[in-house]
Design an enzyme around this catalytic site. Structure first.
Site, short mmCIF file in Angstrom:
data_model
loop_
_atom_site.label_atom_id
_atom_site.label_comp_id
_atom_site.label_asym_id
_atom_site.label_seq_id
_atom_site.Cartn_x
_atom_site.Cartn_y
_atom_site.Cartn_z
N LYS A 179 -2.31 6.22 -4.16
CA LYS A 179 -3.32 7.24 -3.71
C LYS A 179 -3.07 8.46 -4.41
O LYS A 179 -1.77 8.95 -4.27
CB LYS A 179 -3.50 7.46 -2.42
CG LYS A 179 -3.78 5.95 -1.68
CD LYS A 179 -3.96 6.34 -0.04
CE LYS A 179 -3.84 4.85 0.55
NZ LYS A 179 -2.40 4.53 0.92
N TYR A 201 3.46 9.99 0.60
CA TYR A 201 4.13 9.30 1.45
C TYR A 201 5.72 9.86 1.40
O TYR A 201 6.42 9.56 2.17
CB TYR A 201 3.93 7.84 1.70
CG TYR A 201 2.77 7.60 2.19
CD1 TYR A 201 1.80 8.29 2.86
CD2 TYR A 201 2.21 6.14 2.08
CE1 TYR A 201 0.33 7.80 3.24
CE2 TYR A 201 0.98 5.68 2.01
CZ TYR A 201 0.15 6.77 2.93
OH TYR A 201 -1.31 6.00 3.35
N ASP A 230 0.85 -1.32 -0.07
CA ASP A 230 -0.01 0.11 0.01
C ASP A 230 1.02 1.15 0.19
O ASP A 230 1.86 1.43 0.79
CB ASP A 230 -1.00 -0.12 1.39
CG ASP A 230 -1.67 1.10 1.31
OD1 ASP A 230 -3.06 1.02 0.58
OD2 ASP A 230 -1.52 2.28 1.82
N HIS A 240 -7.13 9.85 -1.68
CA HIS A 240 -6.74 9.82 -0.68
C HIS A 240 -7.56 10.39 0.36
O HIS A 240 -7.70 9.68 1.50
CB HIS A 240 -5.24 10.34 -0.65
CG HIS A 240 -4.29 9.97 0.15
ND1 HIS A 240 -2.99 9.75 0.23
CD2 HIS A 240 -4.64 9.44 1.77
CE1 HIS A 240 -2.41 9.26 1.51
NE2 HIS A 240 -3.33 9.19 2.20
#
Ligand code: A2P
Length: 316
Positions: free
Chosen positions: A77, A48, A43, A110
């Protein structure tokens, strides 16, 4: 290993590796170790900030020749500053390029929150755009284009309430999955039921309570999920670890779950939870812990001057 079955028969391994908070310099090694252990679901998210390192690790894994792209389920995302319909395809293409793959198995919106197109983090309240100005349906039309182009095999959302999911049910390709915070303190039985009724899978994030969140996201007197006495009592009775209790709980409810770790022992411990079934006593002990407590409150979207409120975010 358990799987969640998608339209057309595609199967997502129910237990995946979370990469939120996996630091640059650590995440690549964690990916390689996880795949060695048997993880086949990763994931990711552009926000990130580690997709390029994940991509480099995947390239090494593929070069070894034992694992191919099709053996893996890769999710990413769409960040909030790419919510304009025409921004979605370039955004997914950037994640695909960073990850060094040809397609994603699943691409998620997201947050149900829009940031002015192109505004880069850190986000100021003035960068936020209301959903009246940039409706989620418009973002979703971009997601459908990504699906139709084959850039994503499946599309879904994250942090969406049942009400916001409902806004999408009449679209041509409704969301197939909602990734939300879910653990015994926030069991969300109504959302789970809603998903079951409408064919929308759920993935549980922060299943271990995300104790490594930045301090700015922590409340004052937070209870640590892994230290909970009931979780620990169940673990002791069944001779498993508290983390395994939490992961087996999630899998036993028919959701997917994405624990994050960068530690080889904990990666293995978490992966082994996919084979554990909790008994009815454990499930009922854990059910008593639900007090609708979020670790990720979304309050960072609701600073003074923002068009968003925490209550409006979750429709509560
Ligand atoms: P680490 O990466 O050093 O293993 P969440 O998935 O809810 O976001 O939680 C992630 C946090 O939980 C990280 O701090 C991670 O640390 C830690 N963690 C992951 N697996 C375990 C485990 N089996 N036991 C205890 N802590 C764990």
């Amino acid at each position: 290993m358990r799987f969640l079955t998608f339209k057309g028969g595609d199967e997502m391994p129910a237990l995946g590796l979370g990469t939120w908070k996996s630091a640059p310099g650590e995440v690549g090694a964690a990916i390689k170790e996880a795949i060695k252990i048997g993880y086949r679901h990763i994931d990711c998210a552009s926000v990130y900030g580690n997709e390029a390192e994940i991509g480099a690790a995947l390239a090494d894994v593929f070069a070894e020749g034992n694992i191919t792209r099709d053996d893996l389920w890769i999710t990413s995302k769409l960040w909030c500053n790419r919510h304009g319909r025409e921004d979605v395809v370039p955004a997914i293409q950037a994640s695909i390029d960073d990850l060094g793959v040809e397609y994603l198995d699943l691409y998620l919106v997201h947050w149900p929150v829009a940031i002015r197109s192109g505004a880069e983090p850190p986000t100021e309240p003035g960068d936020l755009v209301s959903l009246e100005e940039l409706p989620l349906e418009e973002t979703w039309a971009g997601m459908e284009e990504a699906l139709e182009l084959g850039l994503a095999r499946h599309i879904g959302v994250s942090n969406y309430s049942a009400k916001k999911l409902g806004q999408h049910l009449s679209m041509e390709h409704p969301p197939e999955l909602d990734q939300v915070e879910m653990h015994p303190y926030l069991a969300q039985p109504d959302l789970l039921k809603y998903g079951q009724e409408h064919g929308i899978h759920l993935t549980a994030y922060s299943p271990l309570g995300s104790g490594d969140r930045p301090d700015s996201m922590k409340g004052k007197d937070e209870k640590a999920l892994l230290d909970d006495p009931v979780v620990n009592a169940v673990a002791a009775r069944l001779s498993i670890t508290p983390a395994q209790v939490l992961l087996a709980w999630a899998l036993g409810r028919g959701t997917s779950v994405i624990p994050k770790s960068v530690n080889p022992n904990r990666l293995a411990e978490n992966f082994a939870a996919a084979e554990i079934e909790l008994d009815a006593q454990a499930m009922s002990d854990l059910a008593a812990l639900d007090d609708h407590r979020r670790y990720v409150t979304g309050n960072f979207w609701a600073k003074p001057g923002s068009p968003y409120t925490v209550a409006g975010l979750w429709d509560e």
